[in-house]
Write a protein that holds these residues in place. Structure first.
Motif, short mmCIF file in Angstrom:
data_model
loop_
_atom_site.label_atom_id
_atom_site.label_comp_id
_atom_site.label_asym_id
_atom_site.label_seq_id
_atom_site.Cartn_x
_atom_site.Cartn_y
_atom_site.Cartn_z
N SER A 187 0.85 -1.20 0.00
CA SER A 187 0.00 0.00 0.00
C SER A 187 0.87 1.24 0.00
CB SER A 187 -0.89 0.01 1.24
OG SER A 187 -1.56 1.22 1.33
N LEU A 188 0.66 2.09 -0.99
CA LEU A 188 1.47 3.30 -1.11
C LEU A 188 0.68 4.57 -0.85
CD1 LEU A 188 3.45 2.29 -4.31
CD2 LEU A 188 4.11 2.07 -1.94
N LEU A 189 -0.56 4.42 -0.38
CA LEU A 189 -1.38 5.60 -0.10
C LEU A 189 -1.14 6.04 1.33
CD1 LEU A 189 -4.74 4.60 -1.81
CD2 LEU A 189 -3.01 6.15 -2.65
N ALA A 190 -0.93 7.28 1.56
CA ALA A 190 -0.77 7.85 2.90
C ALA A 190 -1.30 9.26 2.88
CB ALA A 190 0.70 7.83 3.33
N GLN A 219 13.06 6.77 -3.83
CA GLN A 219 12.51 5.49 -4.28
C GLN A 219 12.09 4.61 -3.12
OE1 GLN A 219 15.95 4.42 -6.51
NE2 GLN A 219 15.16 5.18 -8.46
N LYS A 220 12.73 4.78 -1.97
CA LYS A 220 12.37 3.99 -0.79
C LYS A 220 11.15 4.57 -0.07
CE LYS A 220 17.04 2.33 0.31
NZ LYS A 220 18.13 2.34 1.31
N ARG A 221 10.84 5.85 -0.34
CA ARG A 221 9.83 6.54 0.44
C ARG A 221 8.46 5.87 0.41
NH1 ARG A 221 10.28 11.40 -1.65
NH2 ARG A 221 12.08 11.83 -0.37
N PRO A 222 7.97 5.37 -0.75
CA PRO A 222 6.64 4.73 -0.73
C PRO A 222 6.56 3.55 0.22
CG PRO A 222 7.34 5.19 -2.97
CD PRO A 222 8.53 5.47 -2.11
N PHE A 223 7.63 2.76 0.30
CA PHE A 223 7.64 1.61 1.21
C PHE A 223 7.69 2.07 2.66
CE2 PHE A 223 9.61 0.41 -2.81
CZ PHE A 223 8.86 -0.69 -3.17
N ASN A 274 8.59 -3.99 8.13
CA ASN A 274 9.22 -2.70 7.89
C ASN A 274 9.37 -2.46 6.40
OD1 ASN A 274 11.45 -4.18 6.99
ND2 ASN A 274 12.48 -4.06 8.98
N SER A 275 9.91 -1.31 6.04
CA SER A 275 9.97 -0.92 4.63
C SER A 275 10.80 -1.89 3.79
CB SER A 275 10.55 0.49 4.51
OG SER A 275 11.81 0.57 5.18
N TYR A 276 11.92 -2.38 4.34
CA TYR A 276 12.76 -3.28 3.56
C TYR A 276 12.04 -4.60 3.27
CZ TYR A 276 16.13 -6.87 2.50
OH TYR A 276 16.77 -7.94 1.91
N PHE A 277 11.38 -5.17 4.27
CA PHE A 277 10.71 -6.45 4.05
C PHE A 277 9.52 -6.31 3.12
CE2 PHE A 277 13.16 -8.00 7.67
CZ PHE A 277 13.47 -9.28 7.24
N ARG A 278 8.91 -5.15 3.10
CA ARG A 278 7.83 -4.92 2.13
C ARG A 278 8.41 -4.98 0.72
NH1 ARG A 278 3.44 -2.62 4.99
NH2 ARG A 278 2.48 -1.98 3.04
N TYR A 279 9.56 -4.36 0.56
CA TYR A 279 10.23 -4.37 -0.75
C TYR A 279 10.65 -5.80 -1.09
CZ TYR A 279 13.74 -3.38 -4.33
OH TYR A 279 14.48 -3.37 -5.49
N SER A 324 19.71 -1.56 -1.44
CA SER A 324 20.77 -0.63 -1.06
C SER A 324 21.08 0.39 -2.15
CB SER A 324 22.04 -1.41 -0.71
OG SER A 324 22.54 -2.10 -1.85
N THR A 325 20.71 0.09 -3.39
CA THR A 325 20.98 1.03 -4.49
C THR A 325 19.84 2.03 -4.69
OG1 THR A 325 20.01 -0.45 -6.16
CG2 THR A 325 22.37 -0.72 -5.67
#
Length: 277
Positions: A12-15, A100-104, A60-65, A94-95
């Protein structure tokens, strides 16, 4: 953390601080870096509750990705091992730029806030007995986790393995010859074989067990001395600590006795000189 069986679910990327258009534009820039990557809008990756009704903490954001990317990477690399898949996705993460990480991160933050609300409601419904039960379960879980952590630490520090009893030595040597199609059947058959052994046959394994005890004592003595040298006295056995305290007390007592004798001798000599004078 949600199970990986949910890896086909969308992120989900809506906030509140992001509208659909801004999130979509960010994702478009992300997919230029990671071709063929797909994202789903509007779904949460966190499982609502556990078996006992307690809300599960969201990813968390990383595991969502990681969940989003896993199916794509596996399709592209079917022969790749799971650990290699995770490593590859970690390198991709990490790249990514902060944008680009913000939505997660936004989606993870939104689910975290919802989790806090759900957890408060869950805890408010618990009775005092249930609260105490949960607290005890947590204490046991932490104790078990600490025991595992300590065991790994002791292994990494090279703590000697405990000696094996004669029966266990017999099992380890005869396991390949044991009858049975599974572990339980094999152990049962070896137990019967052990009972049928003659006294002189068992004596061989009894002697091996006694030798193993000697090995363990010698190795533990050396290992504990090394632990003292590196400042890890907290890892010594209680028996060793007690023995060291008794030995230190004896040394202190001997020094005090020697000092007292010297003092008494000095006083006696001084008194004699005074009398002679």
């Amino acid at each position: 953390m949600a199970p990986f069986s949910l890896m086909t679910a969308g992120v989900s990327l809506l906030a509140k601080s992001f509208n659909v258009f801004s999130c979509t534009s960010i994702l478009a820039r992300s997919t230029r870096i990671l071709p063929a990557t797909y994202f789903s809008l509007g779904k949460s990756l966190s499982t609502s509750t556990s078996n006992d009704g307690r809300p599960k903490a969201p990813m968390n954001s990383y595991f969502r990705y990681l969940v989003e990317q896993k199916s794509f990477v596996v399709r592209q690399n079917p022969a790749m091992k799971q650990t290699e898949v995770n490593r590859k996705i970690g390198q991709q993460w990490s790249t990514l730029s902060p944008e680009q990480k913000r939505p997660f991160e936004v989606a993870a933050l939104r689910d975290r806030e919802q989790f806090k609300k759900d957890l408060e409601q869950y805890q408010a419904r618990l009775t005092p007995a249930q609260i105490e039960q949960k607290a005890e379960e947590r204490r046991q879980m932490l104790a078990k986790r600490n025991a595992k952590r300590k065991k790994r630490e002791l292994t990494s520090l090279g703590k000697p393995k405990r000696p094996r009893p004669s029966f266990m030595i017999f099992i380890s040597e005869q396991f390949d010859k044991a009858r049975g199609h599974n572990m339980v059947a094999k152990v049962l058959s070896m137990t019967d074989d052990w009972k049928r052994l003659l006294t002189y046959q068992k004596q061989v394994y009894i002697q091996l067990a006694e030798d193993d005890v000697v090995r363990y004592k010698n190795e533990m003595r050396s290992w504990e001395n090394h632990m003292v040298e590196i400042g890890r006295v907290d890892l010594l056995r209680e028996k060793t600590i007690a023995d060291r305290k008794r030995a230190a007390k004896k040394v202190t007592g001997a020094k005090q006795t020697t000092t007292g004798r010297k003092t008494a001798a000095a006083k006696s000599t001084a008194a004699k000189k005074s009398t002679d004078g």
